[in-house]
Write an enzyme that holds these catalytic residues in place. Sequence first.
Site, mmCIF file in Angstrom:
data_model
loop_
_atom_site.group_PDB
_atom_site.id
_atom_site.type_symbol
_atom_site.label_atom_id
_atom_site.label_comp_id
_atom_site.label_asym_id
_atom_site.label_seq_id
_atom_site.Cartn_x
_atom_site.Cartn_y
_atom_site.Cartn_z
ATOM 1 N N GLU A 127 0.823 -1.212 0.000
ATOM 2 C CA GLU A 127 0.000 0.000 0.000
ATOM 3 C C GLU A 127 0.858 1.263 0.000
ATOM 4 O OE1 GLU A 127 -3.177 0.517 -0.517
ATOM 5 O OE2 GLU A 127 -3.496 -1.629 -0.777
ATOM 6 N N CYS B 9 -12.478 2.499 -15.468
ATOM 7 C CA CYS B 9 -12.753 3.922 -15.241
ATOM 8 C C CYS B 9 -11.419 4.664 -15.193
ATOM 9 C CB CYS B 9 -13.541 4.081 -13.935
ATOM 10 S SG CYS B 9 -14.347 5.682 -13.759
ATOM 11 N N CYS C 243 -16.298 2.958 -20.812
ATOM 12 C CA CYS C 243 -17.632 2.961 -20.225
ATOM 13 C C CYS C 243 -18.496 1.815 -20.744
ATOM 14 C CB CYS C 243 -18.312 4.301 -20.473
ATOM 15 S SG CYS C 243 -17.414 5.675 -19.745
ATOM 16 N N CYS D 215 -24.326 5.974 -13.882
ATOM 17 C CA CYS D 215 -23.230 6.939 -13.861
ATOM 18 C C CYS D 215 -23.670 8.305 -14.398
ATOM 19 C CB CYS D 215 -22.052 6.408 -14.667
ATOM 20 S SG CYS D 215 -20.622 7.526 -14.647
#
Length: 349
Positions: A37, A192, A199, A208
Amino acid sequence: MKANAFTDRLLAWYDHHGRKGLPWHRNRSAYAIWVSEIMLQQTQVSTVIPYFHRFVEHFPDIEALATGSLDEVLHYWTGLGYYARARNLHKTARIIVEQYHGRFPRDYETAQALPGIGASTAGAILAFAFGKRHVILDGNVKRVLARYHAVDGWPGERDVAARLWDLADRYTPRTRVRAYTQAIMDLGATVCRRTRPDCAHCPVRMGCRALALGTPQRYPAARPRRSLPTRTTAMIMIRDRRGRVLLQRRPPTGLWGGLWGFPECGDEDIGEWCQQALGLRVELATPWRPLRHTFSHFHLQITPIAARAVSSDQVMENPEMVWYNPNQPDERGFAAPVKRLLQQLRETT
DNA sequence: AAGCCGGGGCA
DNA sequence: TGCCCAGGCTT
């Protein structure tokens, strides 16, 4: 679309299309997830993978990381950038060993208080490592949510960020938190995308708002930008008779903090500066072609200057300096342009 | 050449 | 609390 329809569709999509088998998934230890992370805060998955492997091979657990020297840690971080994060990783490993019996804290407040771990990273680590319900809001998630709700404004602004955190919280489920968290990150990374969002293949395209407006790529709004000033520096590559080069450790904080580099001087006379600041008499050669290195907030023009130490009787007592043999590299951290210059020095020997 | 990224630190 | 800082990579 009902509030949890977003979550359900995302989870269904993840089962077929999500990224699985990432190196830090295989081993679900909080340590591996924490390291990944922190690396992922600044860099894309594909770049992180080789760094991650080298890092955890050398530092297999928190104990090993805490025991290692900062030089070693920076060495394995060299090239990743944002070296303050490597310093914080190291610092946090020592805190965990000293205060938490070497185990990564399972408590959100405690985790969030550790150096280098903020709200989103704490949430991600605890969700992935322990399967606890925590909310994350990294760059990918911000983009997905800003588009899904057509949230105007730059996420760096407090109100915009608060709105996005609120949305992120609303969609985070109580069960399958790991899958959901990975799913929304993966959606942002693979579908995205910042540019050219796909899309047509998005599982939540029906709800959306940005897509309905026809301008998904306009969300989220970009950070307002300024033009960057240019700073200059001279990096003095002083070699002794044996071909070793003089390196200096940079101050522990700030630009390239804790990394090793060449002595640098500004506008002063270089020969005089070497004598005064380093106690070395040098012979200067023709400067090399300048390099340009860009940071987020300025350009740095670097003029590399090759020099030979004439008075090699100088004894170096300073632990912040070293005569370094470019042909026998050891474990220390370098900034990218320094690493490049050392490589060139090796080739011209 | 410009955009991106999460957190630290300071006024 | 609102800025500024940080670095190498992708686009």
